[in-house]
Scaffold this motif. Sequence first.
Motif, PDB file in Angstrom:
ATOM      1  N   ARG A  79      33.848  -3.068  25.964  1.00  0.00           N
ATOM      2  CA  ARG A  79      34.488  -3.103  24.642  1.00  0.00           C
ATOM      3  C   ARG A  79      34.297  -4.476  23.996  1.00  0.00           C
ATOM      4  O   ARG A  79      34.106  -4.572  22.784  1.00  0.00           O
ATOM      5  N   ARG A  80      34.349  -5.515  24.814  1.00  0.00           N
ATOM      6  CA  ARG A  80      34.149  -6.870  24.292  1.00  0.00           C
ATOM      7  C   ARG A  80      32.746  -7.037  23.731  1.00  0.00           C
ATOM      8  O   ARG A  80      32.535  -7.703  22.710  1.00  0.00           O
ATOM      9  N   ALA A  81      31.765  -6.419  24.394  1.00  0.00           N
ATOM     10  CA  ALA A  81      30.374  -6.525  23.956  1.00  0.00           C
ATOM     11  C   ALA A  81      30.005  -5.464  22.915  1.00  0.00           C
ATOM     12  O   ALA A  81      28.870  -5.444  22.444  1.00  0.00           O
ATOM     13  N   GLY A  82      30.946  -4.562  22.570  1.00  0.00           N
ATOM     14  CA  GLY A  82      30.650  -3.490  21.622  1.00  0.00           C
ATOM     15  C   GLY A  82      29.612  -2.531  22.145  1.00  0.00           C
ATOM     16  O   GLY A  82      28.772  -2.017  21.397  1.00  0.00           O
ATOM     17  N   TYR A  83      29.685  -2.249  23.448  1.00  0.00           N
ATOM     18  CA  TYR A  83      28.636  -1.493  24.129  1.00  0.00           C
ATOM     19  C   TYR A  83      28.982  -0.009  24.160  1.00  0.00           C
ATOM     20  O   TYR A  83      30.094   0.379  24.506  1.00  0.00           O
ATOM     21  N   LYS A  84      28.004   0.842  23.785  1.00  0.00           N
ATOM     22  CA  LYS A  84      28.166   2.292  23.854  1.00  0.00           C
ATOM     23  C   LYS A  84      26.883   2.888  24.425  1.00  0.00           C
ATOM     24  O   LYS A  84      25.859   2.913  23.761  1.00  0.00           O
TER      25      LYS A  84
END
Length: 767
Positions: free
Chosen positions: A222-227
Amino acid sequence: MQKILIRFNVQIHFVLFLTILNICSFVVHGQFTVPIDQKESALTQKALQGRLPDSVRVELVWNLGKYQMLNKPGKYKINLDSAMLYFKYSLKLVDSLKMKANFRYECMCRIGEVYFLRKEIRSGKSIYMRVIREYQRLGDKKREARTWFRLGIKLKNGEPLDPEIPYYLQKTITMYNELKQWKEVGDVMMEKGIYNKENIGNIAGNLDSAEYQLSQALKLYRRAGYKDHNLSLTFYNLSVIYRNKGKLDQSLANSIASIRSANSIGDTTTLGIVPYYGQLGLIYTDLGLYKKSAENYRKAIALSLRNRDVGIAMDITYNYLNELVRSLISAGKTKEAVVMSNSIMKVYPPADPLQYGIAAEIRGRCYEALMQYREAERSFLSMIHFYRKSGSLETLGYKVLSSFYLKQKKYALARQALKDQYNYLPINTMAFSTLIDDELSYFKIDSAEGKLNSAINHYKRYKTLSDSAFNITKSNQLARLSTQYEIEKKENDIIILKKDAQLEREKTAKAYFTRNLTLVAIAALIFFFILLYKSYLANRRKAAALSMLVKEKDQFLEQKEWLMKEVHHRVKNNLQIVMGLLQSQSAYIKNKEALRAIRNSENRMHSVALIHQKLYQSDSPGFINMPEYIDELINYLRDSFDLGNRIHFKKDIKFDNLNVNQALPLGLIINEAITNAIKYAFAGKVFGSVVVSFLPIEYGLYCLIVKDDGPGLPSGLDPLNIKSMGMNLMKGLSKQIGGKLSIEDAQGTSVCVKFKIEHLTDNSSNG
C-alpha cells in the motif's frame, strides 16, 4: 571434440524443429504455445522474423527451456533434462555472441533452477552463489539482492525444509531495506510469511509470525501503491491464516479482498485465482452457508478445468469437488452431489494416489448420505490407504473416518481415528472449525462411554470455541462484507458478459485473417525446410571432414589418460615396496625411537600411496574423492595400531572431490593428527573417540578438524612451538595449501586447518 560438435549440431536442429512446430501452431490455432504470456508471444514472433537483436534470440531459447520446465505436466525428468539442454545452449549462445554479463548470469540462474527441481540441491546452490559473488565483485546491489531472493524461492520450491531458506530471505530483506525498494521488501516479506505458514510444525515458526510478515507485506504494498498478483496472493494467505485461527470475519474480509484485487488487474482466468474462490467457499462452509459455498466451489472447479496445466489443475479440481460434494450433502442435495461427482470423475478419472484418495472420500460421503454404510466404510478405509500412499491429507482423512464411526456409534473406532489425525499434523495447524468439531466429537464419545468428567471438559471447550464462532457469524460486519461482495460480483458479471461479446466479434474477424495467413505461412514453411535441409547437408560434410581429426585427438587423449594412470600406479607400487622394506628393516631394530620413526614413515607413505591409488582408479584425473579417501586412511591407521574397537572414529565430510594438490597435504595432516591422538590422547589402551570433519565455514573457505576427547594438552604448553618432525610437517603442509593451522584444548585436543578450495568440483561432476 567430435562429441561436442555433434551435440551442438543436434541442439541447433532441435531448436529449429521446435520453432517450426510453433509456427505450425500459429497457423492452426493463431497463437504460439511455447511462450508463457502474450508479451513473450509477440517477442518470439519478431525473433522468428529476424526483427530483433541477439538478446531476443537468447530469450527465445529461454522460452523453450521455460516451456519444458514449467508448462509440461508433471515436471518429469525428461522435461527437466530438456530444459537444462536449452539453458546450457543459451549460455553458449551468450558467450559466443559476447553479450553483457547480466545475460550470462541469468542463464546460470535458470540452470540452477533446474538443478533445484531435479533435487540436486548442492549444484543449484553452487550456481547461484557464483552469480552472487560476481554481482558482489561488480558492486551491483540490486541484482545481488534479487539473486539472493531467487535463491531462497527456488530452494523453497526444491527443498522446502532446507534450514538456509530463512537466512536467504532475511538477507534479501536487509539489502532491499538499504536500497529503499519497499515493493521488493514487501515481496520478500510475503514469501517469508507463506514459508512460515506452509512449514508450521516443521520449523520454529508459527501462524502468528506468518500473520505478522504478511501484514507487513500488505502495508509495504500500500505504501508503494502496488497492485499486482502478489497483492492478491497476500490477501489470500492472510485469509487462510485467519480462518485457521478462528477469526472468520477477518478471513472473509481478506478472501473477498483477494478476489477483488485479482479482478482489478484482470487476473480472472488463470489457475492462480482458483484457490481464492475455493477459500471463500471454505469460509462459507464454516459459517453454514452451503449455497454460497457451493457456488464458489463450482467457480473454482470451472476455472481449474479451463487451465492447460492438466496435472496441477486436476489436483485442485478434485480438492474442490470434494468440498462441493460436502456442501451439497449438507444442504440436502445428495442426488445432485452424486451426479456432479460421477460426471467429473468419469471425464477426468483419478491419475495418482492423491486423486484416488479424494475420489474414495467423495464416494464414501455419497454412500454415507445414501445410508449405504458398508460401502461407505470400505470407501473411507480406501481413502486412508491412498492418502498415506500419497503422503498428504492423511490427517483430514482420519477426521472424516472418525466422524463416520461416531455417527455409526462405533465409539472406540471413532476415538482412535480422532487420535490418529494428530499423529501427522500438530494441533496448532488445525483449522478453527476442525477444533470445534473435534471437541464436540470427544464430548459425544466420552458421554457414550460414561466418562462424564472428560465429557464435561470437552463440552466446555466446545462451547467456548463455538460461541466465539457464533458471535462472529452474527456480526453486522460479516453480513455487510458478504452483501457488498455479492453486489460487486453481479457488476463484474455484467462487465464480463460485455467483454465476451466483444471477444466473439474479434474472434470472427481473426478467423478470416488466419485463413489468409495460412497460405503465406505454408509457403514460408516450405522455404524454411529447404534452407534447413541445405544447412543439414553442409553440416554433414563439415562433420565428415572433422571426424578423422577428432578421432585422432580422442586416441591421443585416451593414451595420455592411460599413461597418467600407469604413472600413478607405478608410484603407488614403488611406495609400497619402500614400505615393505621399512617393515622388514623394523624387525631388526631394537631402538624404540628408531622403530617409532620407521612406523611413522610407513603411515605417511601409506597416506601418499593411497592418494596415487585413488588417482589411477578414478575417472576424474587430478581429483580425489575425500569421503572415500579419509575412510580408507582411518581404517588403515586402525589396523596399523591394532585398535580394535577401543577408539571410535566419527566422520562428518561435507565435500566430495578435491584437487590432488590439496588432497595430498591434507591426507598427511590427517595422518599426523590421528597418529598423535592414538599415541598421546589414548595411550595405555584408553577408550575414546576421534572426530574427523571437513566442512564449509564461509564462501570458498573450508575447515578440516581432527578432534579427540582425550585429557587434552598439558597446562601451559603451546603445541605450535613444539620442535618435532610431525608438528613441523603439519605447519609446513598447512602453509603449502595457503591455510592456517591451529591446535586448541577444548574437552580434548582439536587440530584445525582453515584454507580455501582451489577448484570446487571437477569437470566430470558438472556434467
